[in-house]
Design a protein around this motif. Structure first.
Motif, PDB file in Angstrom:
ATOM      1  N   ARG A 284      -0.956  -0.739  -3.972  1.00 35.49           N
ATOM      2  CA  ARG A 284      -2.221  -0.314  -3.642  1.00 35.49           C
ATOM      3  C   ARG A 284      -2.496  -0.396  -2.020  1.00 35.49           C
ATOM      4  NH1 ARG A 284      -5.963   1.627  -2.449  1.00 35.49           N
ATOM      5  NH2 ARG A 284      -8.102   1.361  -2.496  1.00 35.49           N
ATOM      6  N   LEU A 285      -1.543  -1.061  -1.412  1.00 33.83           N
ATOM      7  CA  LEU A 285      -1.480  -0.654   0.109  1.00 33.83           C
ATOM      8  C   LEU A 285      -0.919   0.668   0.462  1.00 33.83           C
ATOM      9  CD1 LEU A 285      -0.244  -4.052   1.390  1.00 33.83           C
ATOM     10  CD2 LEU A 285      -2.420  -3.296   1.774  1.00 33.83           C
ATOM     11  N   GLY A 286      -0.041   1.036  -0.268  1.00 29.45           N
ATOM     12  CA  GLY A 286       0.573   2.448  -0.061  1.00 29.45           C
ATOM     13  C   GLY A 286      -0.408   3.707  -0.442  1.00 29.45           C
ATOM     14  N   ASP A 287      -1.349   3.140  -1.228  1.00 27.23           N
ATOM     15  CA  ASP A 287      -2.478   4.091  -1.604  1.00 27.23           C
ATOM     16  C   ASP A 287      -3.882   3.876  -0.910  1.00 27.23           C
ATOM     17  OD1 ASP A 287      -3.090   6.262  -3.261  1.00 27.23           O
ATOM     18  OD2 ASP A 287      -3.795   5.145  -4.902  1.00 27.23           O
ATOM     19  N   ALA A 288      -3.768   3.226   0.284  1.00 21.75           N
ATOM     20  CA  ALA A 288      -4.848   2.716   1.095  1.00 21.75           C
ATOM     21  C   ALA A 288      -5.705   3.820   1.608  1.00 21.75           C
ATOM     22  CB  ALA A 288      -4.359   2.075   2.282  1.00 21.75           C
TER      23      ALA A 288
ATOM     24  N   ALA B 197      -4.068  20.971   5.335  1.00 18.13           N
ATOM     25  CA  ALA B 197      -2.629  20.392   4.957  1.00 18.13           C
ATOM     26  C   ALA B 197      -2.152  19.303   5.888  1.00 18.13           C
ATOM     27  CB  ALA B 197      -1.765  21.566   5.074  1.00 18.13           C
ATOM     28  N   ALA B 198      -2.495  19.633   7.151  1.00 14.88           N
ATOM     29  CA  ALA B 198      -2.000  18.462   8.128  1.00 14.88           C
ATOM     30  C   ALA B 198      -2.869  17.081   8.028  1.00 14.88           C
ATOM     31  CB  ALA B 198      -2.412  19.029   9.709  1.00 14.88           C
ATOM     32  N   ALA B 199      -3.990  17.148   7.515  1.00 12.15           N
ATOM     33  CA  ALA B 199      -4.504  15.889   7.071  1.00 12.15           C
ATOM     34  C   ALA B 199      -3.968  15.403   5.881  1.00 12.15           C
ATOM     35  CB  ALA B 199      -6.052  16.209   6.736  1.00 12.15           C
ATOM     36  N   GLY B 200      -3.658  16.207   4.887  1.00  8.29           N
ATOM     37  CA  GLY B 200      -2.932  15.657   3.503  1.00  8.29           C
ATOM     38  C   GLY B 200      -1.633  14.988   3.788  1.00  8.29           C
ATOM     39  N   LEU B 201      -0.971  15.858   4.948  1.00 10.53           N
ATOM     40  CA  LEU B 201       0.283  15.292   5.133  1.00 10.53           C
ATOM     41  C   LEU B 201       0.468  14.060   5.968  1.00 10.53           C
ATOM     42  CD1 LEU B 201       3.252  16.075   5.041  1.00 10.53           C
ATOM     43  CD2 LEU B 201       3.286  17.215   6.909  1.00 10.53           C
ATOM     44  N   PHE B 202      -0.498  13.747   6.790  1.00  7.63           N
ATOM     45  CA  PHE B 202      -0.784  12.560   7.592  1.00  7.63           C
ATOM     46  C   PHE B 202      -1.055  11.458   6.738  1.00  7.63           C
ATOM     47  CE2 PHE B 202      -3.705   9.417   9.562  1.00  7.63           C
ATOM     48  CZ  PHE B 202      -3.099   9.290  10.725  1.00  7.63           C
TER      49      PHE B 202
ATOM     50  N   GLY C 270       0.699   6.452   3.948  1.00  6.43           N
ATOM     51  CA  GLY C 270       0.798   5.832   2.851  1.00  6.43           C
ATOM     52  C   GLY C 270       2.321   5.311   2.513  1.00  6.43           C
ATOM     53  N   LEU C 271       3.408   6.257   3.086  1.00  5.70           N
ATOM     54  CA  LEU C 271       4.769   6.046   2.848  1.00  5.70           C
ATOM     55  C   LEU C 271       5.357   4.742   3.722  1.00  5.70           C
ATOM     56  CD1 LEU C 271       7.739   6.521   1.854  1.00  5.70           C
ATOM     57  CD2 LEU C 271       7.752   8.146   3.610  1.00  5.70           C
ATOM     58  N   LEU C 272       4.409   4.697   4.914  1.00  6.97           N
ATOM     59  CA  LEU C 272       4.968   3.578   5.966  1.00  6.97           C
ATOM     60  C   LEU C 272       4.256   2.319   5.544  1.00  6.97           C
ATOM     61  CD1 LEU C 272       4.451   5.419   9.439  1.00  6.97           C
ATOM     62  CD2 LEU C 272       6.640   5.049   8.475  1.00  6.97           C
ATOM     63  N   LEU C 273       3.212   2.382   4.949  1.00  4.18           N
ATOM     64  CA  LEU C 273       2.562   1.051   4.323  1.00  4.18           C
ATOM     65  C   LEU C 273       3.417   0.615   2.918  1.00  4.18           C
ATOM     66  CD1 LEU C 273      -1.107   1.841   4.589  1.00  4.18           C
ATOM     67  CD2 LEU C 273      -0.093   0.303   5.847  1.00  4.18           C
ATOM     68  N   ILE C 274       3.932   1.240   2.578  1.00 12.16           N
ATOM     69  CA  ILE C 274       4.766   0.944   1.282  1.00 12.16           C
ATOM     70  C   ILE C 274       5.983   0.370   1.725  1.00 12.16           C
ATOM     71  CG2 ILE C 274       6.028   1.692  -0.785  1.00 12.16           C
ATOM     72  CD1 ILE C 274       3.958   3.515  -1.775  1.00 12.16           C
TER      73      ILE C 274
END
Length: 323
Positions: A245-249, A290-295, A300-304
């Motif tokens: 859930r945190l990774g999907d914040a 796309a920049a917003a989606g990549l951000f 999400g990766l860093l949070l996981i």
């Protein structure tokens, strides 16, 4: 005697260490499993890895009609710099994170408590009936869910009519931006809590019943059995889902907010996914979107990774662990 002593004290021959199989031997051993996973691997490559290469447009001044991906000029991190200077983007980030934090406190525990309540029902028929009732809203679309809430809590809804009949002023929670976070959380609880309880019910079924019997013999009552047996048994699942859930914040949903945007305004309902839609797809600035989606994916990766390390520090396995 000397011969016997010598035999007794003679060192035993050490067992030879098992030889590691070569990749050819592993291939001959595991080829049925590899063939079985090949269709799914092809799907992942076709619909995940290859489209992910399109993220390169986040670093381009992308024009899909004249230049395309090959001919569009590279502009580096310009789109990301514009994102961080965009007040609408910052507002979407703030709304998304506040909604995620609010739902972690007021929604995440609800499936756990619901699973505990369902597990405590003795009658199998009654348990099956209650499970069917609480699972059913999950299969409703967000259009239907919001329509039901509109009929209940809107300006002409059932609650407002009851209040007016008794001489009070009617309420319209569906257009109140100040209570929007409460509204969407209640909608999420009603729609998804029953389905989310399935995972915790499955985890409860793995707890050894002998532990409850032994605790009851020792005089432990229901609450102490739940605290010392049930919750520790659920802890690995709780930690795993909390990390996910945190990774999907930054992903709190699109359709739920898009349908209610016009009622409460963009200041309260603008979240990350709706921002990507309005700034990227509707305006045609696909590189910016796309920049917003990549951000979003990188955060999400860093949070996981961070949450997984915290789980390892507390002795839990988390999403992954080093072998």
């Amino acid at each position: 005697m000397g011969v016997i002593t010598a035999r007794r004290t003679a060192p035993q021959p050490s067992k030879a260490a098992p030889q590691e199989l070569t990749w050819r031997a592993k291939l001959r051993r595991d080829w049925p499993l590899l063939v079985m996973n090949l269709p799914m691997l092809l799907l992942v490559v076709a619909f995940w890895w290859i489209p992910a290469l399109g993220n390169v447009i986040a670093f381009q001044d992308y024009n899909p009609y004249t230049d395309g991906i090959v001919g569009s000029p590279i502009i580096g991190f310009t789109n990301f710099g514009l994102l961080l200077q965009d007040p609408q983007f910052l507002r979407a980030i703030a709304n998304t994170l506040s909604i995620t934090a609010f739902q972690l406190v007021f929604y995440f525990p609800v499936p756990i408590m619901l699973a505990l309540l369902l597990n405590s029902i003795v009658s199998a028929r009654l348990r099956a009936f209650v499970q069917g009732v609480v699972y059913m809203p999950f299969f409703f679309s967000w259009v239907l869910v919001i329509a039901i809430f509109q009929q209940m809590f809107g300006g002409a809804g059932l609650l407002a009519q009851i209040l007016r009949e008794r001489g009070h002023e009617g309420v319209d929670w569906m257009t109140n931006s100040d209570t929007f976070i409460l509204l969407i959380t209640s909608q999420t609880v009603w729609k998804d809590a029953g389905w989310g309880a399935i995972i915790f019910l499955a985890a409860l079924s793995t707890i050894d019943p002998n532990l409850y019997e032994a605790a009851a013999v020792d005089g432990a009552r229901r609450w102490r059995r739940m605290w010392h047996i049930t919750l520790p048994g659920l802890r690995p699942v709780i930690v795993l889902l909390l990390i996910l859930r945190l990774g999907d914040a930054l992903n709190v949903g699109f359709e739920q907010f898009m349908l209610q945007r016009s009622a409460v305004g963009s200041a309260a309902s603008e979240v990350f996914d709706t921002f990507v839609y309005w700034s990227g797809l509707r305006t045609g600035d696909l590189g910016y979107g796309a920049a917003a989606g990549l951000f979003k994916g990188l955060v999400g990766l860093l949070l996981i990774v961070a949450a997984n390390r915290v789980a390892h520090a507390f002795g839990e396995r988390g999403v992954y662990s080093r072998s």
